[in-house]
Design a protein around this motif. Sequence first.
Motif, PDB file in Angstrom:
ATOM      1  N   ARG A 144       0.570  -1.104  -0.168  1.00 31.63           N
ATOM      2  CA  ARG A 144      -0.179  -0.063   0.450  1.00 31.63           C
ATOM      3  C   ARG A 144       1.061   0.861  -0.104  1.00 31.63           C
ATOM      4  N   GLY A 145       0.617   2.328  -1.042  1.00 36.67           N
ATOM      5  CA  GLY A 145       1.150   3.310  -1.210  1.00 36.67           C
ATOM      6  C   GLY A 145       2.633   3.414  -1.803  1.00 36.67           C
ATOM      7  N   THR A 146       2.729   2.215  -2.492  1.00 30.93           N
ATOM      8  CA  THR A 146       4.194   2.011  -3.536  1.00 30.93           C
ATOM      9  C   THR A 146       3.429   2.951  -4.495  1.00 30.93           C
ATOM     10  N   GLY A 147       2.051   3.289  -5.305  1.00 32.93           N
ATOM     11  CA  GLY A 147       2.309   3.384  -6.606  1.00 32.93           C
ATOM     12  C   GLY A 147       2.486   2.383  -7.195  1.00 32.93           C
ATOM     13  N   TYR A 148       2.765   2.942  -9.181  1.00 27.36           N
ATOM     14  CA  TYR A 148       2.902   1.341  -9.962  1.00 27.36           C
ATOM     15  C   TYR A 148       4.345   1.292 -10.241  1.00 27.36           C
ATOM     16  N   GLU A 149       4.700   0.637 -10.854  1.00 29.18           N
ATOM     17  CA  GLU A 149       5.865  -0.085 -11.340  1.00 29.18           C
ATOM     18  C   GLU A 149       6.071  -1.318 -12.263  1.00 29.18           C
ATOM     19  N   PHE A 150       6.189  -0.631 -13.585  1.00 31.02           N
ATOM     20  CA  PHE A 150       6.981  -1.568 -14.911  1.00 31.02           C
ATOM     21  C   PHE A 150       8.005  -2.019 -15.484  1.00 31.02           C
ATOM     22  N   VAL A 151       7.677  -2.966 -15.707  1.00 22.32           N
ATOM     23  CA  VAL A 151       9.041  -3.432 -16.145  1.00 22.32           C
ATOM     24  C   VAL A 151       9.444  -4.205 -17.066  1.00 22.32           C
ATOM     25  N   ILE A 210      -0.886   1.153 -20.213  1.00 21.24           N
ATOM     26  CA  ILE A 210      -1.689   0.696 -19.139  1.00 21.24           C
ATOM     27  C   ILE A 210      -1.855   2.045 -18.222  1.00 21.24           C
ATOM     28  N   GLN A 211      -1.098   3.026 -17.996  1.00 20.54           N
ATOM     29  CA  GLN A 211      -0.860   3.841 -17.189  1.00 20.54           C
ATOM     30  C   GLN A 211      -2.579   4.761 -17.485  1.00 20.54           C
ATOM     31  N   GLU A 212      -2.480   5.109 -18.560  1.00 25.23           N
ATOM     32  CA  GLU A 212      -3.936   5.952 -18.721  1.00 25.23           C
ATOM     33  C   GLU A 212      -5.578   5.114 -18.478  1.00 25.23           C
ATOM     34  N   ALA A 213      -4.663   3.496 -18.658  1.00 24.60           N
ATOM     35  CA  ALA A 213      -6.391   3.106 -18.317  1.00 24.60           C
ATOM     36  C   ALA A 213      -6.433   2.850 -16.768  1.00 24.60           C
ATOM     37  N   SER A 214      -4.829   2.959 -16.815  1.00 29.02           N
ATOM     38  CA  SER A 214      -5.409   2.471 -14.521  1.00 29.02           C
ATOM     39  C   SER A 214      -6.014   4.313 -14.301  1.00 29.02           C
ATOM     40  N   GLN A 215      -5.527   5.176 -14.777  1.00 25.09           N
ATOM     41  CA  GLN A 215      -6.673   6.908 -14.337  1.00 25.09           C
ATOM     42  C   GLN A 215      -7.765   6.985 -14.582  1.00 25.09           C
ATOM     43  N   PHE A 238       0.187  -0.386 -30.077  1.00 27.74           N
ATOM     44  CA  PHE A 238       0.759  -0.833 -28.879  1.00 27.74           C
ATOM     45  C   PHE A 238      -0.165  -0.873 -27.252  1.00 27.74           C
ATOM     46  N   LYS A 239      -0.352   0.789 -27.987  1.00 29.75           N
ATOM     47  CA  LYS A 239      -0.617   1.846 -26.621  1.00 29.75           C
ATOM     48  C   LYS A 239      -2.483   0.927 -26.505  1.00 29.75           C
ATOM     49  N   VAL A 240      -3.062   0.479 -26.902  1.00 30.96           N
ATOM     50  CA  VAL A 240      -4.015   0.174 -27.159  1.00 30.96           C
ATOM     51  C   VAL A 240      -4.069  -1.063 -25.980  1.00 30.96           C
ATOM     52  N   ALA A 241      -3.623  -2.015 -27.787  1.00 29.27           N
ATOM     53  CA  ALA A 241      -3.497  -3.704 -26.819  1.00 29.27           C
ATOM     54  C   ALA A 241      -2.737  -3.047 -25.022  1.00 29.27           C
ATOM     55  N   GLY A 242      -2.300  -1.999 -24.516  1.00 29.21           N
ATOM     56  CA  GLY A 242      -1.480  -2.580 -23.829  1.00 29.21           C
ATOM     57  C   GLY A 242      -2.881  -1.756 -22.587  1.00 29.21           C
ATOM     58  N   SER A 243      -3.550  -1.198 -22.756  1.00 21.99           N
ATOM     59  CA  SER A 243      -4.793  -0.567 -22.377  1.00 21.99           C
ATOM     60  C   SER A 243      -5.520  -1.806 -22.358  1.00 21.99           C
ATOM     61  N   ALA A 301      -4.833  -4.982 -22.363  1.00 21.52           N
ATOM     62  CA  ALA A 301      -4.757  -5.980 -21.538  1.00 21.52           C
ATOM     63  C   ALA A 301      -4.556  -5.929 -19.935  1.00 21.52           C
ATOM     64  N   PHE A 302      -3.983  -4.147 -19.781  1.00 18.94           N
ATOM     65  CA  PHE A 302      -4.570  -3.928 -18.578  1.00 18.94           C
ATOM     66  C   PHE A 302      -6.016  -4.605 -17.815  1.00 18.94           C
ATOM     67  N   LYS A 303      -6.986  -3.905 -18.894  1.00 18.46           N
ATOM     68  CA  LYS A 303      -7.761  -4.502 -18.072  1.00 18.46           C
ATOM     69  C   LYS A 303      -8.184  -5.659 -17.591  1.00 18.46           C
ATOM     70  N   LYS A 304      -8.005  -6.609 -18.685  1.00 19.67           N
ATOM     71  CA  LYS A 304      -8.358  -8.020 -18.222  1.00 19.67           C
ATOM     72  C   LYS A 304      -7.492  -8.465 -17.404  1.00 19.67           C
ATOM     73  N   GLY A 305      -6.190  -8.074 -16.892  1.00 23.23           N
ATOM     74  CA  GLY A 305      -5.647  -8.358 -16.319  1.00 23.23           C
ATOM     75  C   GLY A 305      -5.917  -8.036 -14.948  1.00 23.23           C
ATOM     76  N   ALA A 306      -6.436  -6.730 -14.535  1.00 22.68           N
ATOM     77  CA  ALA A 306      -6.942  -6.081 -13.937  1.00 22.68           C
ATOM     78  C   ALA A 306      -8.369  -6.630 -12.983  1.00 22.68           C
ATOM     79  N   GLU A 307      -8.995  -7.077 -14.046  1.00 19.58           N
ATOM     80  CA  GLU A 307     -10.338  -8.264 -14.003  1.00 19.58           C
ATOM     81  C   GLU A 307      -9.887  -9.348 -13.059  1.00 19.58           C
ATOM     82  N   GLN A 308      -9.193  -9.627 -13.403  1.00 17.16           N
ATOM     83  CA  GLN A 308      -8.451 -12.090 -13.338  1.00 17.16           C
ATOM     84  C   GLN A 308      -8.511 -10.815 -11.804  1.00 17.16           C
ATOM     85  N   ALA A 309      -7.082 -10.044 -11.607  1.00 18.30           N
ATOM     86  CA  ALA A 309      -6.655 -10.078  -9.807  1.00 18.30           C
ATOM     87  C   ALA A 309      -7.300  -9.245  -9.134  1.00 18.30           C
TER      88      ALA A 309
END
Length: 686
Positions: free
Chosen positions: A509-516, A536-541, A572-577, A579-587
Amino acid sequence: MQDKLNTQRTYALVGHGGSGKTSVAEMLLYTTSVVSRLGKIDEGTTCLDYEPEEVKRRGGIQPGFGHYSWKKNQHFLIDAPGDNNFCGDLPYLLAAADGAVFVIDAVDGVKPLTKRFWAEVKKAGLPAMVVINKMDRDRANFEMAFGGLQDILGIKPVLLHLPLGTEADFKGVVDVLAEQALFFDDAGNLKPGEMPGEVADQVATLRETMMENIAESDEELMEKYLEEGALTLPEMQAALRQGVLSGELVPVTVCAALANRGGPLVLDVIQDLLPSPLDHPEWSGTDDTQRPSSPDAPVSCFVFKTIADPFTGQLSVLRILSGVVTPDQTLFNPGKDAKERLGQLLLLQGKTTVPCKEPLGPGAIVAVAKLKSTATADTLCDEKKPFQLAAPQLPTSMITYALGAEEKGEEDKVYAAVQKLLDEDVTLRLSRGEETGEMLLSGMGQMHIETAVEKCRRRYKVNIVLKPPKVPYRETIKGRAEVQGRHKKQSGGRGQFGDCWIRMEPLPRGTGYEFVDAIVGGAIPRQYIPAVDKGIQEASQRGVLAGYPLVDFKVTLFDGSFHTVDSSEMAFKVAGSLAFKKGAEQAKIQLLEPIVLMTVYTPDEFMGDIIGDLSSRRGKVLGTDSHAGVTEIRAHVPMSEVLEYAPTLRSMTGGQGTFVMEFDHYEECPPPVAEKVVADSKANEE
């Protein structure tokens, strides 16, 4: 000018709401023949409370200013608001004064807010005197009020005037120093009389205590007192003033302001014991420079208040710190790097202004109209010898409301109208919600905000709707997920293709966002990897669950594919978005709510009620601390539960409780609360 300044007094009247502070000011103005009729707050006829909002609520919402002459000596008076909603700029008002006249209610005595105000006076380093008012009221209790000065406020009071009688029988006082009885006539004047035999012993004891306190403030006098057992009257008078100026002693007198009993007593104590401008310590500048409070020093003035006057426009109220100011003088504002021509100097008497053609020296409170660049907290000075006063710090806002226009399309008018109030009231804050885009108005309490809105409606004909601001919830994930984000589109010409595989996992909690970036072998060209991150960052907002930003998660980009012709950064920006939505729902998305740290100050008798109320708001009490009848309660509480806490606390404590709160951290939102937030979010979208 030195002789004139030596007998000049500039002071602030300070006291909690309801103590009769403005009535004391009215009595002083009446006693000095400034007003011909003793005004009453309940009737809306006082000189210093004249705004329609003040008349309506029967109490001050902004400082009042007056000046008068007592025994040919000039006095400047600042009547500071006593309501917790309107006292945020008290540090500025005290910075403009040389001393403080502290008003205590003989019926209620010392309240929690009294303690806070006294702490502000001490923080400002001002010598002070105390006036115990309302001695003629039912249930007036002089012993209780006087005892609270030492027991609760921790000061060393020196009783100058012992009241004779109380409630309807308040008929006079005994001057303890002179051992003389004084009685009020029908006009409020004092006439000597025979001291009642039943108080003679008490007066002798009080005088002995006074002598000891005065002797303790001076080493030489202490030695003489120990050797001879007594001090002469001139020695006591001189040492008393020195003790007051040093802050060691606090003289106390009594009055009944509404009945016009005690005005000359208060005026004499102000004149005899409070400091002159020449007694003020050197002023400290922002660059650690010092400026003496002297007419021989270069000119400097502190703008401590701005008033919107319906006839003359904007008035800037100045305290002259040093030097001599004359009409039409041109001064320099170092904070704005601008020159200002003062024009006519105006002395304030409530809502009226009196032109002043004479030069004015340190300590004078004067208003000037239509300054171009200068605002509250600025300093005006000699351009060749600049000086900028280190302005005191103001308290943080306690409550925030979202503003809306009653009629669509008038949002810009609302913003412009409220913006005009900010110059007049430095404790208001106007901002835009970063996430919501809402207009947010922050202030010292609900009544503070509502009064500001009333002013806008009256002055600028703008109808404003107040609503609680949106709570800045957050979203996060609880589990891990590996997903593919694939964007493929063919439309005749060149197509779009972006394909990425990401792994999502939670962070503390409080770490924020990290991309590897874990791509190997060129599965995705290097130039497209930042586009995946950006998507991913734009979709997360925008969030997934309820439209709130998703935080505290890590994304690892570990695989993907591309097309030599159709791939692009946008694809690839759309692809990242995706992927984020699909991953967030599964996680497993989880809603987080903001938790604030609240500190509540209340009389001891209300502690149980307040702790129970905080618990009912899902609060966790961290601890309590009680001192001199006031309990401090610290608790973590969800922000959504205390957006409108001020009126509740006011109701529970009879207006005696105060609180401060600040954001502390985010916590997991309980399922019932989360479900409601999500449902409300979806309803708003529809």
